[in-house]
Structure formats: structure tokens, C-alpha cells
Write a protein that holds these residues in place. Structure first.
Motif, mmCIF file in Angstrom:
data_model
loop_
_atom_site.group_PDB
_atom_site.id
_atom_site.type_symbol
_atom_site.label_atom_id
_atom_site.label_comp_id
_atom_site.label_asym_id
_atom_site.label_seq_id
_atom_site.Cartn_x
_atom_site.Cartn_y
_atom_site.Cartn_z
ATOM 1 N N THR A 32 36.520 47.413 42.272
ATOM 2 C CA THR A 32 37.461 47.101 43.351
ATOM 3 C C THR A 32 36.796 47.294 44.716
ATOM 4 N N LYS A 36 36.293 44.461 47.536
ATOM 5 C CA LYS A 36 36.708 44.609 48.927
ATOM 6 C C LYS A 36 35.543 44.279 49.855
ATOM 7 N N SER A 156 55.093 42.561 49.769
ATOM 8 C CA SER A 156 54.233 42.809 48.615
ATOM 9 C C SER A 156 54.628 41.868 47.475
ATOM 10 N N ARG A 160 49.131 39.875 40.695
ATOM 11 C CA ARG A 160 48.108 39.098 41.388
ATOM 12 C C ARG A 160 48.224 37.633 40.971
ATOM 13 N N LEU A 243 43.857 40.881 46.753
ATOM 14 C CA LEU A 243 43.259 42.113 46.229
ATOM 15 C C LEU A 243 44.269 43.255 46.286
ATOM 16 N N ASN A 244 44.963 43.355 47.436
ATOM 17 C CA ASN A 244 45.901 44.462 47.622
ATOM 18 C C ASN A 244 47.293 44.140 47.096
ATOM 19 N N ARG A 245 47.531 42.882 46.756
ATOM 20 C CA ARG A 245 48.870 42.378 46.426
ATOM 21 C C ARG A 245 49.870 42.771 47.509
#
Lengths: 327, 306
Positions: A32, A36, A156, A160, A243-245
Motif C-alpha cells: 500500500t 501511494k 467515502s 474499491r 486507494l483510500n476509497r
């Protein structure tokens, strides 16, 4: 092969091998982190086109990063709520498919960059820095005060988004997608920098008057570069949100613009891999220093200061001992 | 909306405007004389507020707090000028932006390290608290009125300093041709340190004054910094007159926009939409103002150089 090329090859090898190691060692968090870094690198690569080759010091690239993020958030949130975005002239349900989201993010951030660039490029120097900052802040405050998509709280999504043929929930597969996008963009930019367009853009940064004398309009070159640059950063924004949803107004904040600029400078302005090296270093520092002290930003600040004051040309410039090829 | 409420909002706008001017004056002087973009100006604002809160907490004297805010920010300004900033004058704007961005990180985290993450409070002294009645029956807080007075006094003082004193002559000469005044025997590096410390001190004073009506916390400087940038860009970078007019424009636009736009939108749509659309547009209004000014006059209202 020049030192810089060897260095670039080492970076690519690292980007491929490190996650494979993490995957085999069963360290999904490391994957992860690498994801990033690759996404932030992509955002920096976008800015580097305007900043490095074009000489356009944009302090508002968070605008495009945020637009990309919200493109993901808006499309995916409508799709997950089964609430069509619009019903006229046809029903559009939103989308949970990455390629559709990417395309939307690129189009939306490209349009925004075209508009912002067309107005901002009328100014130059410090006024350009400030007007791009102002446009970024404009979108930041708009995203905070517009309640439809979460306002200050952000937006949010539960799962994904999907990519045909791959399982994006698996960290290593998602990393593969991100790395693929990053490499494709780097390849295209390497071609672009050597194309007549890229050369003319570099010339417009160095001696705009001469470019004008041979019948090329610097304004149009710079506008195209700024738009492309915004598109790439917008794509990075969509990936970052995925990536962070999660997407929030923070993506639009001026600190985000500053950080994207930091990647470019730490690595080396106008170097193809500058932002990549910068983003990787930033993530490593964040991880290592963040573990040492809550106040790791002090060390980051001090390091950044030393780089600006004493290591001109960033990490790549210092390691290769050469000025960027066309400076 | 009643005229009294409107008058109060106009006063609020002027109060915001003059405080922005105190902040922006240093920024525009530093740019005009040294050609430097200083993002760390917001940190000096914060340093002033923290120094004031600490001294007021220890001694209980508000006047002493203001003096120490001015002194601490000016000292911090002189220190970073000597250590860092003077290496940046010959660099391009990109390096200046980055180095001063790094200074923000150091200042913010350093302050958090010393004072912790919790906001401090700086109280308005008794003799300045409470409302006063202005002609026309307007009730207005005495402290905010004092801020307007202090801001206008600083503006007047700066105009005298720039136009009538020897230092002012050197500053104006430095804006026009720095090699020439160096050749005429003015110690240019001392002049730069003085100008930078002067701007820093004003920022610190603004931080202390504003700190009494909001909480004193890490990160308080950056929103003001961005507003101050909008001010000097609208006014034209390097111009004190431009900074004053830009500051008042920004202060009034921001305050009145937030109050009036939702009312204006209610004429066209239902109240709920009007409130959200109105406040969304109001929050963007000063940036729209800045963009319009720059598109119309690319070097600001009173700016000569790009």
C-alpha cells in the motif's frame, strides 16, 4: 548510458521488485505504501510537465488532483447508491469501473486546466503562482461549502472500483494497475519531451521572444502543456481516491499543491524521473521519521530547506552531478 | 436586512480588511524591495500570537503581550532572514516558494512541539471588552473598533515612514534599483534585514491582535497568509497603497458576500438552495475577485512590475 539513465533504471527496478518482495513476505502494508508513492509520483509527473519543461510554476495543482478525486467519488457514490447522476438525455447511473472513472477524471481535470490555464497564463512570474493558488483555493472552498457531495466531511465508497480482468481489492494487483499507468505516462512524456512540441515548449520557457519571432505562440504551447499537466494530475487524483476509497476537500488544499511541488523539487525539476524519486523519498521519510517522532515535519522541513539551499537540481541532480539536459 | 445590521457587517469587513493590511504590508514590502515571495509570513503571524498568549498568560498584561508579539516576530524574522532568506534573493521564485514552505513546516511543528496541539486563549482586556454605541444606534464591540483604529494608525505610520523618512527613501530606492543604492553606499544587506524584520513584526502584531478574537493555534497563520496574498496580488505587488485598498476590498467582499449572497439568491430560488448556493459562492468570492482583477490588470491595481 548516462548516470541519469542508470539511476532511472534502478528506480524502475525498485518499483517492480520492492512490491514483489513485500508480496512474498506477506507485507500488504508495504504494498500500500508503494502504491501511494506511485500515485503521488504520477501527480508530480503531471506537475513536472508544466513546471519543469514549461517553466510554469503552478501552485494550484491540487485543483486537478481534487477534481480527479471527486470524479471518482461522484461516479462511484452514485453507482453504489443506484441513484442516476442524470436522466436526460439518457440515464447515466455513475460507474464503478476504473477506465470510465479515469476517462471522466482526465476529461474533467483537462477542461478545468484549460479554463484555469487560459486565464492564468495571461499573467506571469509571481502573479501566475498566486492566481493558480487562488483557483485552487476557489475549488477548495467550493468543495467545503457545497453540501451535495459530503461538503467538509468528504465522500467515502464501500468497495474499491473494478478493473476488467483484475481483482482490485488485492493490493498487489491494484499496485500493478497503478504502476502500469505510471510507466505508460512516463513513456509518453519521454516521447513528448523530445517531440517538436516538447522542444518548442522548452524554448518558450527559455526565450519566449525568440519562439514568438519564429512564428510560434508561447501562450498556446503553454496552454496545451498546462492542460496535459492537469489531466495527468487529475488521473493521479482519481487513483489516489480509489486507494483510500475516500475523497475529501483536503485533496484540494494548498498544502496538497505544496506537497506535489515538493516531490518535483526533491527529485529534480525537469527530470523525467524527478517526481518519482521525490515521491518515493517522501513516502520513505514519512514512514521512517513518522515512526521516530510525532514532529517529523520539522525534519522534513529542514531536509527540504537543505535541498533547496545546497543541492540544486534535487536528488537526481546531485547524484548525476549534471544540470538537467536542457537547462 | 436592516440598515443597522448592514452597518455592523460593513464595520466587520473593514476590521478584517485593516488586519489583512497589517499582515499584507510586510509581505508586499518584502516582495517590492527584495523580490522575495515569503510563504513563512503566516508563521510569523502565528509566532506573534503564541508569544502574546504566553506573555499574557504569565503577566496578565495585554499591552506587554502586544509588545512581546511584535518583538518576538521581528526577532524571528531577523533570524530567518540572516540564516535562510538572504540566500534566496538571487534565486528564482520556485526556490523561494519551496524554501519558505519548508520554513512553514519547521515553524508549525516547532510551535506544536513547544506549546502542544491544544489551542491557547488570549483574552481581550477588560478595558477593551464590551460594546460601544456608535452614532445611529449601532452597538459594536469596542475591541473590534480598536482593531480598526490600530490598523488605520499603522497604515498612516507606514505611509509616513515610506514617504518622509530616510529609511523610507532607501526602501523606495531599493524597489527601483538595488545595485544603484548599494553603489551609493547604503548597506543593502542591513536594509534588507530591517525591512524583513519590520514586516515580520507587523505580522506578529496582527497575529496577537486577531488572536484575541479567535483561538491561538498551530496553523492559524496559513489561511491569513493566503488572504494576504490575495490582497497584495489584487493591489499590485510592492505597493503599500495597493495593499491597503486590496485589503479593504477583500475584507468587505468576504464579509458582505457571506451575508448578502444568500439573501440575493432567495430572490430567485427556494430558501434551502439559496442558502447553500449563496454560501458556496460567497466562500469563493474573493478568489473570483482576484481572478477578475488579474485578468483585467495582470499586475494588479497599482502594480508596476511582473
Amino acid at each position: 548510458m548516462t548516470t541519469e539513465r542508470i539511476l532511472n533504471a534502478v528506480v524502475v527496478a525498485g518499483l517492480v521488485l520492492f512490491p514483489i518482495w513485500a508480496w512474498m513476505a506477506d507485507e500488504p502494508f508495504m504494498i500500500t505504501l508503494a502504491t501511494k508513492a506511485a500515485i503521488l509520483a504520477l501527480a508530480g509527473v503531471g506537475l513536472n510537465l508544466a513546471l519543469g519543461i514549461g517553466g510554469l510554476v503552478s501552485f494550484g495543482h491540487a485543483a486537478f488532483f481534487g477534481i480527479g478525486g471527486y470524479a471518482m467519488g461522484i461516479l462511484a457514490s452514485h453507482a453504489q447508491a443506484y441513484d442516476p447522476i442524470f436522466t436526460q438525455p439518457f440515464v447515466f447511473e455513475g460507474s464503478k469501473s476504473m477506465p470510465v472513472i479515469w476517462l471522466t477524471a482526465i476529461l474533467a481535470s483537462g477542461l478545468a486546466a484549460l479554463g484555469i490555464g487560459a486565464l492564468s497564463l495571461r499573467t506571469s512570474g509571481v502573479y501566475f503562482i498566486m492566481i493558480t493558488l487562488a483557483f485552487g483555493q476557489m475549488l477548495y472552498f467550493f468543495s467545503i461549502s457545497w453540501p451535495a457531495y459530503g461538503g467538509e466531511d468528504g465522500l467515502s465508497i464501500y468497495v474499491r472500483n473494478s478493473f476488467p480482468g483484475l481483482n482490485t481489492l488485492d493490493p498487489i494487483q491494484f499496485y500493478g494497475i497503478v504502476l502500469g499507468v505510471l510507466c505508460a505516462v512516463l513513456f509518453l512524456l519521454a516521447r513528448l519531451a523530445k517531440s517538436p512540441f516538447g522542444l518548442a515548449l522548452g524554448a518558450a520557457r527559455q526565450t519566449p521572444l525568440r519562439v514568438e519571432t519564429v512564428g510560434i505562440s508561447p501562450y498556446r504551447l503553454q496552454l496545451v502543456a498546462f492542460t496535459l499537466s492537469g489531466m495527468i494530475t487529475g488521473l493521479a487524483g482519481a487513483l489516489f481516491a480509489d486507494l483510500n476509497r475516500f475523497v475529501s476537500p483536503v485533496m484540494f488544499s494548498w498544502q496538497t499543491s505544496g506537497e506535489i511541488m515538493v516531490f518535483v523539487i526533491i527529485g529534480g525539476v525537469a527530470r523525467l524521473f524527478g517526481p518519482v524519486v521525490g515521491a518515493i523519498l517522501f513516502i520513505i521519510l514519512e514512514h521512517l521519521l513518522g515512526g521516530l517522532s510525532d514532529y517529523w515535519h520539522i525534519y522534513l522541513g529542514a531536509l527540504l530547506l537543505l535541498i533547496v539551499l545546497f543541492a540544486r537540481g534535487g536528488v537526481i541532480g546531485t547524484l548525476t552531478g549534471r544540470e538537467a539536459a536542457h537547462d | 436586512m436592516s440598515p443597522i445590521l448592514l452597518a455592523e457587517q460593513i464595520l466587520n469587513g473593514v476590521q478584517l480588511g485593516v488586519m489583512l493590511f497589517v499582515m499584507a504590508a510586510g509581505l508586499t514590502l518584502v516582495f517590492g524591495v527584495m523580490g522575495l515571495i515569503n510563504l513563512a509570513h503566516g508563521s510569523l503571524f502565528m509566532v506573534g500570537a503564541f508569544a502574546a498568549a504566553a506573555v499574557a498568560g504569565a503577566t496578565g498584561s495585554f499591552m506587554l503581550a502586544l509588545v512581546s508579539a511584535l518583538a518576538a516576530a521581528a526577532a524571528a524574522g531577523a533570524l530567518i532572514e540572516v540564516l535562510v532568506i538572504r540566500r534566496l534573493y538571487a534565486r528564482d521564485h520556485l526556490d523561494q516558494v519551496l524554501a519558505t514552505f519548508a520554513l512553514i513546516l519547521i515553524f508549525s511543528e516547532g510551535t506544536r512541539w513547544i506549546f502542544g496541539s491544544f489551542p491557547l486563549y488570549l483574552n481581550i482586556p477588560d478595558y477593551l471588552s464590551g460594546p460601544v454605541t456608535l452614532p445611529g444606534g449601532i452597538q459594536y464591540p469596542l475591541y473590534r473598533l480598536t482593531l480598526i483604529g490600530i490598523g488605520l494608525a499603522i497604515a498612516a505610520g507606514l505611509f509616513v515612514l515610506i514617504s518622509k523618512t530616510r529609511l523610507g527613501i532607501q526602501i523606495r530606492a531599493g524597489e527601483n534599483d538595488r545595485e544603484m543604492i548599494a553603489a551609493l553606499g547604503v548597506d543593502i544587506s542591513k536594509l534588507y534585514t530591517i525591512v524583513f524584520a519590520l514586516g515580520a513584526g507587523l505580522a506578529g502584531l496582527a497575529g496577537a491582535l486577531v488572536g484575541a478574537i479567535q483561538s491561538v493555534q498551530v496553523g492559524m497563520g496559513e489561511p491569513v497568509l493566503i488572504l494576504a496574498f490575495v490582497v497584495i496580488v489584487i493591489g499590485g505587488i510592492g505597493s503599500i497603497k495597493g495593499a491597503l485598498i486590496g485589503a479593504l476590498l477583500v475584507g468587505l467582499t468576504d464579509t458582505l458576500g457571506g451575508v448578502l449572497l444568500p439573501h440575493l439568491f432567495k430572490l430567485f430560488t427556494d430558501p434551502a438552495t439559496a442558502t447553500s448556493a449563496g454560501s458556496a459562492l460567497a466562500s469563493m468570492l474573493i478568489y473570483i475577485l482576484m481572478a477578475v482583477v488579474l485578468i483585467w490588470k495582470p499586475t494588479g491595481l497599482f502594480g508596476a512590475r511582473a
